[in-house]
Design a protein around this motif. Structure first.
Motif, mmCIF file in Angstrom:
data_model
loop_
_atom_site.group_PDB
_atom_site.id
_atom_site.type_symbol
_atom_site.label_atom_id
_atom_site.label_comp_id
_atom_site.label_asym_id
_atom_site.label_seq_id
_atom_site.Cartn_x
_atom_site.Cartn_y
_atom_site.Cartn_z
ATOM 1 N N ASP A 1 10.915 15.329 2.170
ATOM 2 C CA ASP A 1 11.320 16.390 2.986
ATOM 3 C C ASP A 1 12.902 15.987 3.613
ATOM 4 O O ASP A 1 13.245 15.032 4.042
ATOM 5 N N PRO A 2 13.771 17.004 3.510
ATOM 6 C CA PRO A 2 15.157 16.829 3.589
ATOM 7 C C PRO A 2 15.471 16.585 5.112
ATOM 8 O O PRO A 2 16.540 15.922 5.547
ATOM 9 N N LEU B 1 17.030 13.463 10.132
ATOM 10 C CA LEU B 1 17.280 12.155 9.985
ATOM 11 C C LEU B 1 18.518 12.121 8.839
ATOM 12 O O LEU B 1 18.685 13.009 8.020
ATOM 13 N N THR B 2 19.550 11.368 9.061
ATOM 14 C CA THR B 2 20.563 11.126 8.294
ATOM 15 C C THR B 2 21.043 9.696 7.970
ATOM 16 O O THR B 2 20.103 8.826 8.284
ATOM 17 N N SER B 3 21.976 9.262 7.441
ATOM 18 C CA SER B 3 22.107 7.969 6.729
ATOM 19 C C SER B 3 23.206 7.405 7.881
ATOM 20 O O SER B 3 23.539 6.333 7.568
ATOM 21 N N GLY B 4 23.311 7.915 8.849
ATOM 22 C CA GLY B 4 24.304 7.517 10.086
ATOM 23 C C GLY B 4 24.895 8.642 10.688
ATOM 24 O O GLY B 4 24.844 9.686 10.482
ATOM 25 N N THR B 5 25.886 8.003 11.709
ATOM 26 C CA THR B 5 26.440 9.079 12.574
ATOM 27 C C THR B 5 27.545 10.011 11.685
ATOM 28 O O THR B 5 27.822 11.201 11.977
ATOM 29 N N GLN B 6 28.209 9.177 10.702
ATOM 30 C CA GLN B 6 29.122 10.114 9.879
ATOM 31 C C GLN B 6 28.530 11.211 9.080
ATOM 32 O O GLN B 6 28.888 12.227 8.991
ATOM 33 N N ARG C 1 19.660 23.395 4.983
ATOM 34 C CA ARG C 1 20.031 23.849 3.787
ATOM 35 C C ARG C 1 21.421 23.292 3.146
ATOM 36 O O ARG C 1 21.157 22.910 1.886
ATOM 37 N N LEU C 2 22.127 22.821 4.051
ATOM 38 C CA LEU C 2 23.481 22.155 3.487
ATOM 39 C C LEU C 2 22.937 20.663 3.194
ATOM 40 O O LEU C 2 23.357 20.154 1.975
ATOM 41 N N ARG C 3 22.014 19.934 3.779
ATOM 42 C CA ARG C 3 21.606 18.795 3.572
ATOM 43 C C ARG C 3 20.960 18.689 2.382
ATOM 44 O O ARG C 3 20.993 17.888 1.342
ATOM 45 N N SER C 4 19.864 19.747 2.027
ATOM 46 C CA SER C 4 19.214 19.828 0.882
ATOM 47 C C SER C 4 20.296 19.867 -0.622
ATOM 48 O O SER C 4 19.728 19.396 -1.643
ATOM 49 N N ARG C 5 21.473 20.447 -0.281
ATOM 50 C CA ARG C 5 22.313 20.699 -1.413
ATOM 51 C C ARG C 5 22.992 19.464 -1.817
ATOM 52 O O ARG C 5 23.284 19.365 -3.042
ATOM 53 N N THR C 6 23.039 18.462 -0.787
ATOM 54 C CA THR C 6 24.013 17.412 -1.059
ATOM 55 C C THR C 6 23.179 16.056 -1.066
ATOM 56 O O THR C 6 23.564 15.016 -1.783
ATOM 57 N N ASP C 7 22.096 16.051 -0.353
ATOM 58 C CA ASP C 7 21.042 14.804 -0.299
ATOM 59 C C ASP C 7 19.694 15.171 -0.233
ATOM 60 O O ASP C 7 19.284 15.461 0.824
ATOM 61 N N ARG C 8 19.021 14.932 -1.000
ATOM 62 C CA ARG C 8 17.598 15.593 -0.890
ATOM 63 C C ARG C 8 16.739 15.112 -0.044
ATOM 64 O O ARG C 8 16.172 15.996 0.817
ATOM 65 N N SER C 9 16.820 13.732 0.541
ATOM 66 C CA SER C 9 16.101 13.215 1.552
ATOM 67 C C SER C 9 16.330 11.864 1.852
ATOM 68 O O SER C 9 16.903 11.250 1.220
ATOM 69 N N ARG D 1 0.896 -1.301 -0.013
ATOM 70 C CA ARG D 1 0.000 -0.011 0.016
ATOM 71 C C ARG D 1 0.904 1.140 0.163
ATOM 72 O O ARG D 1 1.001 2.016 0.982
ATOM 73 N N PRO D 2 1.583 1.531 -1.213
ATOM 74 C CA PRO D 2 2.707 2.660 -0.864
ATOM 75 C C PRO D 2 2.007 3.906 -0.838
ATOM 76 O O PRO D 2 0.897 4.154 -1.443
ATOM 77 N N GLU D 3 2.731 4.728 -0.296
ATOM 78 C CA GLU D 3 2.244 6.303 0.233
ATOM 79 C C GLU D 3 2.582 7.063 -0.811
ATOM 80 O O GLU D 3 3.766 6.682 -1.605
ATOM 81 N N ALA D 4 2.129 8.235 -1.252
ATOM 82 C CA ALA D 4 2.491 9.249 -2.370
ATOM 83 C C ALA D 4 3.914 9.345 -2.185
ATOM 84 O O ALA D 4 4.493 9.930 -3.041
ATOM 85 N N ALA D 5 4.407 9.598 -0.996
ATOM 86 C CA ALA D 5 5.536 10.020 -0.413
ATOM 87 C C ALA D 5 6.889 9.413 -1.280
ATOM 88 O O ALA D 5 7.746 9.745 -1.417
ATOM 89 N N HIS D 6 6.647 7.983 -1.603
ATOM 90 C CA HIS D 6 7.650 7.145 -2.023
ATOM 91 C C HIS D 6 7.810 7.703 -3.521
ATOM 92 O O HIS D 6 8.922 7.250 -4.206
#
Length: 364
Positions: free
Chosen positions: A47-48, A77-82, A237-245, A37-42
């Motif tokens: 959201d970054p 939210l990030t991809s991890g500590t790094q 702002r920095l996250r949006s430039r390097t990794d959209r979400s 039941r996929p959501e539209a967000a996929h």
């Protein structure tokens, strides 16, 4: 079916997952639910900052389990500590800024800071954790301090209450930031987890960083940072430039995993397995001339060496015996301390004990 293990990962290697078959089956079911039941967000860029649903679940967990003072709106939210460290450092600090870092300390944090051109100021760690008074002597005007107060990496000590208060007071006076890396606080083997330092900070100088890589599995690639309000905009702002979400599919499944109580049940099972693995590793290492004490927290331990032995020389010898270890001296900025850093998560107790015993006996 049992989870596959990478043949190249030796028992004792740091950072191996704690998730068991039951956890993986539950997570697979939750992923299937979101695919069925996929959501539209996929189907569009998200959201970054990360999904509101998962941020709300993480905020609730941190407030109850870690004593963190936060709302969902403060969480990134990030991809991890790094990634969290990289984003925070690049958004708040400038090349050449002096930064306190624990010595010995986490090589990943050191790499991020060196890559950003920061001036690293090694601050020794003793039985009470980071020596705050020495940090003030060496660099009173430092712009930030990176610490692992609940379970110092790699020595495993806890930052004492008086040192925590002194560190927060210094940051308030200096206008500096404290980067609190709470990487494995879920795994306390004697009593409840220690409260986070962020919850003691009334001045808003602590940036709290956590991850699901240790508590669940690194392949999930979800971590988080709790940001003081003034930093939220610059970091976003920095996250949006390097990794959209972040990945919306994994976010949805993890939010359900937390909300429905699976994470709490997983941690109860994982703590039992990890404690048994710790005891087995200690028993195996004690078959030789190493000095080993079972730690009260975390997923690794330090094995002390007899006089005259060098840890870097023992790393390949341990690998020949089938045990993965890291040299403590390689994690030092100042004078090298000797020892071996050995993990005990993700492997059966009998596998760890056998490999550790072979290695320890080879040293006798």
């Amino acid at each position: 079916p049992p989870r596959p293990k990478a043949a190249s990962v030796l028992p004792g290697t740091l950072g191996v997952a704690t998730a068991d078959d039951r956890t993986m089956l539950q997570f697979r079911s939750l992923l299937h639910r979101h695919l069925a039941r996929p959501e539209a967000a996929h189907f569009s860029y998200g959201d970054p900052q990360g999904s509101a649903g998962l941020r709300a679940e993480i905020a609730a967990y941190l407030r109850s389990a870690r004593g963190v003072r936060c709302e969902a709106g403060q969480i990134l939210l990030t991809s991890g500590t790094q990634q969290a460290l990289d984003l925070v450092i690049r958004a708040t600090l400038a090349p050449g800024d002096p930064v306190w870092i624990e010595d010995p300390g986490y090589p990943g944090a050191r790499a991020v800071m060196e890559g950003a051109g920061l001036q690293l100021v090694g601050v020794p760690v003793d039985a009470e954790g980071l020596e705050v008074a020495l940090g003030e002597q060496r660099a009173p005007g430092a712009r930030a301090a990176y610490v692992t107060p609940s379970h110092q990496f790699p020595l495993g000590v806890t930052l004492s209450m008086r040192r925590r208060l002194a560190l927060i007071d210094w940051a308030r006076r200096a206008g500096a930031w404290i980067l609190e890396d709470d990487y494995d606080s879920e795994f306390r083997h004697a009593g409840p987890p220690l409260a986070a330092m962020q919850g003691m900070d009334a001045a808003g100088r602590v940036i709290y960083i956590g991850t699901f890589s240790k508590a669940l599995f690194p392949g999930l690639r979800i971590g988080y940072a709790v940001l003081p309000e003034p930093l939220l905009g610059p970091v976003l702002r920095l996250r949006s430039r390097t990794d959209r979400s972040p990945p919306t599919l994994a976010e949805g499944a993890l939010a359900d995993f937390l909300r429905e109580g699976h994470f709490a049940a997983h941690l109860r099972r994982a703590r039992r397995r990890v404690k048994a693995a710790r005891d087995a590793l200690v028993a195996g290492l004690r078959a030789g001339p190493l000095t080993v004490e079972p730690p009260d927290q975390g997923l690794h331990l330090i094995a002390g060496l007899p006089e005259g032995m060098e840890d870097t020389a023992l790393v390949p010898r341990a690998a020949e015996a089938g045990l993965g270890v890291r040299a403590l001296s390689s994690m030092c900025l100042g004078p090298a301390r000797q020892g071996l850093v050995v993990g005990f998560s993700g492997f059966a107790p009998e596998v760890l004990e056998s490999a550790a015993r072979r290695f320890a006996r080879s040293l006798a």
